[in-house]
Design a protein around this motif. Structure first.
Motif, PDB file in Angstrom:
ATOM      1  N   ALA A  57       0.832  -1.210   0.000  1.00  0.00           N
ATOM      2  CA  ALA A  57       0.000   0.000   0.000  1.00  0.00           C
ATOM      3  C   ALA A  57       0.867   1.260   0.000  1.00  0.00           C
ATOM      4  CB  ALA A  57      -0.939  -0.005   1.205  1.00  0.00           C
ATOM      5  N   ALA A  58       1.946   1.254   0.779  1.00  0.00           N
ATOM      6  CA  ALA A  58       2.847   2.413   0.821  1.00  0.00           C
ATOM      7  C   ALA A  58       3.541   2.605  -0.526  1.00  0.00           C
ATOM      8  CB  ALA A  58       3.879   2.244   1.934  1.00  0.00           C
ATOM      9  N   LEU A  59       3.966   1.524  -1.147  1.00  0.00           N
ATOM     10  CA  LEU A  59       4.597   1.604  -2.464  1.00  0.00           C
ATOM     11  C   LEU A  59       3.619   2.168  -3.488  1.00  0.00           C
ATOM     12  CD1 LEU A  59       6.422  -1.823  -2.304  1.00  0.00           C
ATOM     13  CD2 LEU A  59       7.581   0.384  -2.577  1.00  0.00           C
ATOM     14  N   ASP A  60       2.386   1.700  -3.453  1.00  0.00           N
ATOM     15  CA  ASP A  60       1.364   2.186  -4.396  1.00  0.00           C
ATOM     16  C   ASP A  60       1.141   3.684  -4.266  1.00  0.00           C
ATOM     17  OD1 ASP A  60       0.906  -0.284  -5.570  1.00  0.00           O
ATOM     18  OD2 ASP A  60      -0.929  -0.685  -4.425  1.00  0.00           O
ATOM     19  N   ILE A  61       0.913   4.152  -3.050  1.00  0.00           N
ATOM     20  CA  ILE A  61       0.594   5.573  -2.890  1.00  0.00           C
ATOM     21  C   ILE A  61       1.803   6.449  -3.205  1.00  0.00           C
ATOM     22  CG2 ILE A  61       1.048   5.859  -0.403  1.00  0.00           C
ATOM     23  CD1 ILE A  61      -1.711   7.441  -0.415  1.00  0.00           C
ATOM     24  N   ALA A  62       2.998   5.985  -2.861  1.00  0.00           N
ATOM     25  CA  ALA A  62       4.199   6.772  -3.142  1.00  0.00           C
ATOM     26  C   ALA A  62       4.437   6.892  -4.648  1.00  0.00           C
ATOM     27  CB  ALA A  62       5.413   6.147  -2.458  1.00  0.00           C
ATOM     28  N   PHE A  63       4.394   5.776  -5.348  1.00  0.00           N
ATOM     29  CA  PHE A  63       4.727   5.810  -6.772  1.00  0.00           C
ATOM     30  C   PHE A  63       3.574   6.275  -7.648  1.00  0.00           C
ATOM     31  CE2 PHE A  63       8.159   3.170  -5.118  1.00  0.00           C
ATOM     32  CZ  PHE A  63       9.231   3.867  -5.653  1.00  0.00           C
ATOM     33  N   ASN A  64       2.358   6.137  -7.195  1.00  0.00           N
ATOM     34  CA  ASN A  64       1.222   6.651  -7.969  1.00  0.00           C
ATOM     35  C   ASN A  64       1.013   8.142  -7.756  1.00  0.00           C
ATOM     36  OD1 ASN A  64       0.595   4.185  -9.163  1.00  0.00           O
ATOM     37  ND2 ASN A  64      -0.759   3.581  -7.482  1.00  0.00           N
ATOM     38  N   GLY A  65       1.474   8.670  -6.626  1.00  0.00           N
ATOM     39  CA  GLY A  65       1.207  10.073  -6.325  1.00  0.00           C
ATOM     40  C   GLY A  65       2.421  10.953  -6.171  1.00  0.00           C
ATOM     41  N   GLY A  66       3.618  10.407  -6.364  1.00  0.00           N
ATOM     42  CA  GLY A  66       4.823  11.213  -6.160  1.00  0.00           C
ATOM     43  C   GLY A  66       4.945  11.681  -4.725  1.00  0.00           C
ATOM     44  N   LEU A  67       4.642  10.792  -3.791  1.00  0.00           N
ATOM     45  CA  LEU A  67       4.603  11.139  -2.373  1.00  0.00           C
ATOM     46  C   LEU A  67       5.666  10.382  -1.587  1.00  0.00           C
ATOM     47  CD1 LEU A  67       0.716  10.905  -1.982  1.00  0.00           C
ATOM     48  CD2 LEU A  67       2.091  12.994  -2.167  1.00  0.00           C
ATOM     49  N   ALA A  68       5.902  10.821  -0.385  1.00  0.00           N
ATOM     50  CA  ALA A  68       6.779  10.113   0.542  1.00  0.00           C
ATOM     51  C   ALA A  68       5.908   9.310   1.500  1.00  0.00           C
ATOM     52  CB  ALA A  68       7.643  11.097   1.321  1.00  0.00           C
ATOM     53  N   ALA A  69       6.275   8.039   1.679  1.00  0.00           N
ATOM     54  CA  ALA A  69       5.531   7.160   2.579  1.00  0.00           C
ATOM     55  C   ALA A  69       6.516   6.298   3.361  1.00  0.00           C
ATOM     56  CB  ALA A  69       4.568   6.275   1.795  1.00  0.00           C
ATOM     57  N   ALA A  70       6.183   6.039   4.596  1.00  0.00           N
ATOM     58  CA  ALA A  70       7.013   5.189   5.450  1.00  0.00           C
ATOM     59  C   ALA A  70       6.151   4.098   6.062  1.00  0.00           C
ATOM     60  CB  ALA A  70       7.657   6.014   6.561  1.00  0.00           C
ATOM     61  N   VAL A  71       6.740   2.926   6.196  1.00  0.00           N
ATOM     62  CA  VAL A  71       6.097   1.838   6.929  1.00  0.00           C
ATOM     63  C   VAL A  71       6.944   1.575   8.161  1.00  0.00           C
ATOM     64  CG1 VAL A  71       5.377  -0.578   6.924  1.00  0.00           C
ATOM     65  CG2 VAL A  71       5.161   0.793   4.835  1.00  0.00           C
ATOM     66  N   LEU A  72       6.340   1.731   9.316  1.00  0.00           N
ATOM     67  CA  LEU A  72       7.013   1.443  10.575  1.00  0.00           C
ATOM     68  C   LEU A  72       6.751  -0.014  10.914  1.00  0.00           C
ATOM     69  CD1 LEU A  72       6.081   4.647  12.611  1.00  0.00           C
ATOM     70  CD2 LEU A  72       7.902   4.304  10.925  1.00  0.00           C
ATOM     71  N   LEU A  73       7.812  -0.790  10.974  1.00  0.00           N
ATOM     72  CA  LEU A  73       7.730  -2.211  11.314  1.00  0.00           C
ATOM     73  C   LEU A  73       7.970  -2.308  12.813  1.00  0.00           C
ATOM     74  CD1 LEU A  73       9.877  -3.409   8.295  1.00  0.00           C
ATOM     75  CD2 LEU A  73       7.375  -3.512   8.490  1.00  0.00           C
ATOM     76  N   SER A  74       6.912  -2.561  13.553  1.00  0.00           N
ATOM     77  CA  SER A  74       6.973  -2.455  15.016  1.00  0.00           C
ATOM     78  C   SER A  74       8.020  -3.381  15.622  1.00  0.00           C
ATOM     79  CB  SER A  74       5.605  -2.757  15.627  1.00  0.00           C
ATOM     80  OG  SER A  74       5.362  -4.152  15.633  1.00  0.00           O
ATOM     81  N   GLN A  75       8.499  -2.985  16.777  1.00  0.00           N
ATOM     82  CA  GLN A  75       9.496  -3.792  17.475  1.00  0.00           C
ATOM     83  C   GLN A  75       8.903  -5.140  17.876  1.00  0.00           C
ATOM     84  OE1 GLN A  75      11.715  -1.575  20.314  1.00  0.00           O
ATOM     85  NE2 GLN A  75      13.120  -3.233  20.734  1.00  0.00           N
ATOM     86  N   ARG A  76       7.645  -5.161  18.144  1.00  0.00           N
ATOM     87  CA  ARG A  76       7.000  -6.437  18.478  1.00  0.00           C
ATOM     88  C   ARG A  76       6.996  -7.364  17.260  1.00  0.00           C
ATOM     89  NH1 ARG A  76       2.718  -7.113  22.917  1.00  0.00           N
ATOM     90  NH2 ARG A  76       2.648  -9.364  22.944  1.00  0.00           N
ATOM     91  N   LEU A  77       6.816  -6.791  16.081  1.00  0.00           N
ATOM     92  CA  LEU A  77       6.841  -7.576  14.846  1.00  0.00           C
ATOM     93  C   LEU A  77       8.245  -8.118  14.574  1.00  0.00           C
ATOM     94  CD1 LEU A  77       5.626  -8.490  12.066  1.00  0.00           C
ATOM     95  CD2 LEU A  77       6.355  -6.252  11.206  1.00  0.00           C
ATOM     96  N   ILE A  78       9.255  -7.270  14.664  1.00  0.00           N
ATOM     97  CA  ILE A  78      10.609  -7.714  14.318  1.00  0.00           C
ATOM     98  C   ILE A  78      11.234  -8.566  15.413  1.00  0.00           C
ATOM     99  CG2 ILE A  78      11.032  -5.819  12.725  1.00  0.00           C
ATOM    100  CD1 ILE A  78      12.782  -4.504  14.860  1.00  0.00           C
ATOM    101  N   GLY A  79      10.743  -8.449  16.618  1.00  0.00           N
ATOM    102  CA  GLY A  79      11.263  -9.241  17.737  1.00  0.00           C
ATOM    103  C   GLY A  79      12.108  -8.390  18.654  1.00  0.00           C
TER     104      GLY A  79
END
Length: 179
Positions: free
Chosen positions: A151-173
């Motif tokens: 979803a972040a890749l889509d909105i960034a490349f379709n709209g010329g925008l900056a997007a970040a995905v925060l991968l939570s510490q609980r997710l990464i361990g």
């Protein structure tokens, strides 16, 4: 680091993020080495269609992404939350020049953090990105990681925008202090 293993039979969330990068035709991936991104970095390095580029500082990645875009390629940046603080000034380049920028940020300073030095930036990462007009998404569970990155890749490349995905510490361990 105590990474969260996928459930038996379930796809690994890092593989799903890599699949999202491939699906979005990402050709350059800039990164500062980080244990939370280690598997994703290895997947990028092994793929002959992706140029995995080690950065000296996370802020260099903003210039890398701009250059990739100007050269007709797509880039993504991998960094830890502490590295976001290094990028704040350079994020103005993405805003002023309106090129797509995607940041995949492994979080520190959250759940089960052992290092108090990580807490200050970890608790302010989202706010710092939002102050610089970066759209922020968050993946908390393995099942959401690939779809959130896509979803972040889509909105960034379709709209010329900056997007970040925060991968939570609980997710990464939880990262553990090793003597």
């Amino acid at each position: 680091m105590s990474e969260r293993a996928p459930s038996p039979g379930a796809p690994d969330w890092r593989d799903e993020i890599f699949a999202a990068l491939k699906s979005a035709d990402i050709r350059q991936v800039g990164y500062v080495p980080d244990a939370g991104h280690s598997r994703l970095i290895e997947l990028c390095q092994a793929d002959p269609e992706i140029r995995a580029i080690t950065l000296t500082s996370e802020e260099e990645g903003i210039g890398l992404a701009a250059g990739a875009w100007l050269g007709g390629q797509r880039a993504a940046l991998l960094m830890q939350s502490s590295g976001v603080g290094n990028c704040v000034n350079m994020l103005s380049l993405a805003k002023a020049c309106r090129f797509p920028l995607v940041l995949l940020v492994t979080m520190r300073g959250e759940w089960a953090e052992f290092n108090p030095w990580q807490v200050a930036m970890g608790t302010k990462t989202q706010a710092a990105l939002e102050l610089m007009d970066v759209l922020v998404y968050r993946a908390e569970v393995p099942e959401d990681a690939g779809e959130t990155v896509a979803a972040a890749l889509d909105i960034a490349f379709n709209g010329g925008l900056a997007a970040a995905v925060l991968l939570s510490q609980r997710l990464i361990g939880a990262k553990r202090w090793v003597k």
